[in-house]
Design a protein around this motif. Sequence first.
Motif, PDB file in Angstrom:
ATOM      1  N   SER A   1     -12.896  12.339  42.981  1.00  0.00           N
ATOM      2  CA  SER A   1     -11.537  12.258  42.456  1.00  0.00           C
ATOM      3  C   SER A   1     -10.736  11.180  43.165  1.00  0.00           C
ATOM      4  N   LEU A   2     -10.956  11.052  44.474  1.00  0.00           N
ATOM      5  CA  LEU A   2     -10.265  10.012  45.230  1.00  0.00           C
ATOM      6  C   LEU A   2     -10.692   8.625  44.772  1.00  0.00           C
ATOM      7  N   ARG A   3     -12.001   8.452  44.565  1.00  0.00           N
ATOM      8  CA  ARG A   3     -12.494   7.152  44.085  1.00  0.00           C
ATOM      9  C   ARG A   3     -11.931   6.824  42.717  1.00  0.00           C
ATOM     10  N   LEU A   4     -11.870   7.833  41.841  1.00  0.00           N
ATOM     11  CA  LEU A   4     -11.319   7.625  40.509  1.00  0.00           C
ATOM     12  C   LEU A   4      -9.837   7.273  40.583  1.00  0.00           C
ATOM     13  N   MET A   5      -9.117   7.967  41.481  1.00  0.00           N
ATOM     14  CA  MET A   5      -7.696   7.694  41.652  1.00  0.00           C
ATOM     15  C   MET A   5      -7.465   6.262  42.130  1.00  0.00           C
ATOM     16  N   MET A   6      -8.271   5.821  43.097  1.00  0.00           N
ATOM     17  CA  MET A   6      -8.116   4.472  43.634  1.00  0.00           C
ATOM     18  C   MET A   6      -8.474   3.429  42.577  1.00  0.00           C
ATOM     19  N   LYS A   7      -9.477   3.728  41.745  1.00  0.00           N
ATOM     20  CA  LYS A   7      -9.852   2.793  40.677  1.00  0.00           C
ATOM     21  C   LYS A   7      -8.728   2.659  39.663  1.00  0.00           C
ATOM     22  N   GLU A   8      -8.077   3.754  39.336  1.00  0.00           N
ATOM     23  CA  GLU A   8      -6.973   3.722  38.374  1.00  0.00           C
ATOM     24  C   GLU A   8      -5.766   2.967  38.914  1.00  0.00           C
ATOM     25  N   GLN A   9      -5.674   2.892  40.240  1.00  0.00           N
ATOM     26  CA  GLN A   9      -4.518   2.248  40.859  1.00  0.00           C
ATOM     27  C   GLN A   9      -4.742   0.765  41.143  1.00  0.00           C
ATOM     28  N   THR A  10      -5.833   0.196  40.624  1.00  0.00           N
ATOM     29  CA  THR A  10      -6.135  -1.217  40.871  1.00  0.00           C
ATOM     30  C   THR A  10      -4.979  -2.156  40.528  1.00  0.00           C
ATOM     31  N   PRO A  11      -4.296  -1.987  39.383  1.00  0.00           N
ATOM     32  CA  PRO A  11      -3.150  -2.872  39.108  1.00  0.00           C
ATOM     33  C   PRO A  11      -2.061  -2.773  40.172  1.00  0.00           C
ATOM     34  N   LEU A  12      -1.879  -1.579  40.730  1.00  0.00           N
ATOM     35  CA  LEU A  12      -0.880  -1.425  41.791  1.00  0.00           C
ATOM     36  C   LEU A  12      -1.312  -2.141  43.062  1.00  0.00           C
TER      37      LEU A  12
ATOM     38  N   SER B   1       0.359   2.104  50.135  1.00  0.00           N
ATOM     39  CA  SER B   1       1.541   1.790  49.334  1.00  0.00           C
ATOM     40  C   SER B   1       1.272   1.999  47.852  1.00  0.00           C
ATOM     41  N   ALA B   2       0.107   1.556  47.387  1.00  0.00           N
ATOM     42  CA  ALA B   2      -0.238   1.734  45.971  1.00  0.00           C
ATOM     43  C   ALA B   2      -0.310   3.216  45.614  1.00  0.00           C
ATOM     44  N   ALA B   3      -0.901   4.009  46.505  1.00  0.00           N
ATOM     45  CA  ALA B   3      -0.983   5.451  46.258  1.00  0.00           C
ATOM     46  C   ALA B   3       0.411   6.077  46.246  1.00  0.00           C
ATOM     47  N   ALA B   4       1.268   5.611  47.158  1.00  0.00           N
ATOM     48  CA  ALA B   4       2.633   6.137  47.218  1.00  0.00           C
ATOM     49  C   ALA B   4       3.418   5.781  45.963  1.00  0.00           C
TER      50      ALA B   4
END
Length: 210
Positions: free
Chosen positions: A3-14, A143-146
């Motif tokens: 789930s963390l990997r998926l979350m980070m992949k989705e946040q690539t534009p950020l 920062s992207a996650a935040a």
Amino acid sequence: MRSLRLMMKEQTPLYIFVAVLFLVGVVFGALIVSALTLDQQQELGDYLGNFFVTVDQQGLPAAPDSYWDIAALNLKWIGLIWILGLSVIGLPGILILDFLKGVLIGFTVGCMVSEYSWHGMLFALVSVAPHNLVLIPVLLVGSAAAIAFSLLMIRSQVLGQLRSPVARPFVMYTVLSFGLAVLVLGISGFEAWVTPTMMRWVTPMLVSKG
């Protein structure tokens, strides 16, 4: 973990967005150096000269003493970004922190190069670059996650677009931030033990040039 990997992949534009914002800050910080008055440049040159003489003659604080100061400072960045991500109004603060971090690094490197030419660049490479090559990506990921979580809170609480609970995203966001904090502790160790040694190798060249 998946789930963390998926979350980070989705946040690539950020990631791209905050990286560009950071780089803009670096350029802005470097430009500030060229905008200094002659008196300010003289004061800055005197300060740097005294600093290098002190490092050359007396060395730097012992690593065990400086480690916790460095770690505390770096953890404050991670902690502040995490806190800002929890609030709806924290989004601008995250962007300001990323830009400010870039300005600080750009100004520091710009000062070194302006005062000491390629010797200054060499000092910046050993004193600023090594740990920041890891620390900056860590801060940008945080920062992207935040930003992503802050946007989620805005859609959920302000716009009312999301009906699903935010508990799971909050847990993932917090786990990621905790992991980044652990990485920061390791980076701080490098900055406390290895960086001062490399700085002492280069400092004599700057002292002789001054």
